[in-house]
Design a protein around this motif. Structure first.
Motif, PDB file in Angstrom:
ATOM      1  N   VAL A  48       0.760  -1.217  -0.156  1.00  0.00           N
ATOM      2  CA  VAL A  48      -0.195   0.058   0.013  1.00  0.00           C
ATOM      3  C   VAL A  48       0.784   1.287   0.158  1.00  0.00           C
ATOM      4  O   VAL A  48       0.315   2.407  -0.101  1.00  0.00           O
ATOM      5  CB  VAL A  48      -0.925   0.103   1.204  1.00  0.00           C
ATOM      6  N   VAL A  54      -6.519   2.579  -1.479  1.00  0.00           N
ATOM      7  CA  VAL A  54      -6.684   1.342  -1.396  1.00  0.00           C
ATOM      8  C   VAL A  54      -7.872   0.754  -1.542  1.00  0.00           C
ATOM      9  O   VAL A  54      -9.032   1.365  -0.893  1.00  0.00           O
ATOM     10  CB  VAL A  54      -5.878   1.132   0.049  1.00  0.00           C
ATOM     11  N   SER A  82      -2.623   1.463   5.629  1.00  0.00           N
ATOM     12  CA  SER A  82      -2.825   2.468   4.467  1.00  0.00           C
ATOM     13  C   SER A  82      -2.723   3.805   5.210  1.00  0.00           C
ATOM     14  O   SER A  82      -2.347   4.666   4.512  1.00  0.00           O
ATOM     15  CB  SER A  82      -4.383   2.273   4.119  1.00  0.00           C
TER      16      SER A  82
END
Length: 243
Positions: A48, A54, A82
């Motif tokens: 990520v 995401v 994330s």
């Protein structure tokens, strides 16, 4: 834009990746097969890192009472990674009417997934879709015995996976909704009638017996799995998809 598509090698994920890349974005698929484990966290930070958005399209390996633990652990790990990677948008795919079927463990688990995302640190979008056309065969197999398939009259509004993937890609490339978008196919059928249509189209000689106690959809009451008034209606009809 750069997208990390977790579960990007699956049915919806692979199509969403293709749509995003065709549109000129950089969408990278990630899954266990690419070395990313959302339960242990292995490979997740790298997957990520640098992603603008995401997209989480992973699914629990079971539909039973183990599914809530899967979604809690996976969402906690994904949101933490994330946020660390400075993503500005997090997208998940859920189910129309998911919060109206409390008797199903899996549906309760998907509600938990939504709630974790809503309470999380990132701007988000939730796409709720009706049942996939591609899954009707699997639904029938659950209650098949010999030459008979038992199905309840539960109203469904099936949607093609390709239509779902297009909307997921569109939402992911847009401004975070911080809310829910509902999408559905254009036609409503009782599940037993869907079964009959499917068997006829495939030349399958089995017969469908209406049984409102059969299978997981017996736990669904009323038309809660069909489109809301604010739903976006996809173009693909089930009869056309079958043919």
């Amino acid at each position: 834009m750069k997208f990390a598509v977790i579960g990007g090698t699956g049915l919806i994920g692979s199509l969403a990746v293709k749509n995003l890349n065709t549109a000129g974005h950089q969408a990278v698929p990630h899954s266990l097969s690419t070395g990313v484990d959302i339960i242990t966290g292995q490979g997740l930070d790298d997957a990520v890192a640098g992603a603008d958005t995401v997209i989480n399209l992973t699914n629990s390996p079971t539909f039973d009472d183990a599914s809530p633990a899967f979604f809690r652990t996976s969402m906690d790990n994904l949101l933490a990674a994330s946020e660390k990677g400075r993503a500005g948008h997090f997208v998940i795919l859920s189910i129309v009417g998911v919060d109206q079927v409390p008797d199903l463990d899996y549906y309760r688990a998907k509600v938990l997934q939504e709630d974790i995302l809503k309470a999380g640190p990132l701007p988000y979008s939730i796409v709720r879709a009706t049942q996939f056309m591609e899954f009707i065969d699997a639904v029938m197999s659950e209650t098949s015995e010999g030459e008979t398939v038992r199905l309840p009259r539960t109203p469904l509004q099936p949607i093609a996976a390709a239509d779902v993937a297009r909307v997921v890609a569109e939402v992911a490339a847009g401004t975070p909704l911080n809310g829910v978008l509902h999408i559905a196919g254009p036609d409503v059928y009782p599940l037993d009638e869907l079964g009959r249509l499917t068997l006829t189209a495939k030349g399958d000689g089995r017969s469908v017996v209406t049984d409102d106690t059969a299978g997981m959809f017996a736990a669904v009451h009323g038309d809660v799995l069909t489109a809301r008034n604010d739903a976006r209606i996809a173009p693909t009809h089930y009869a056309d998809w079958l043919s």
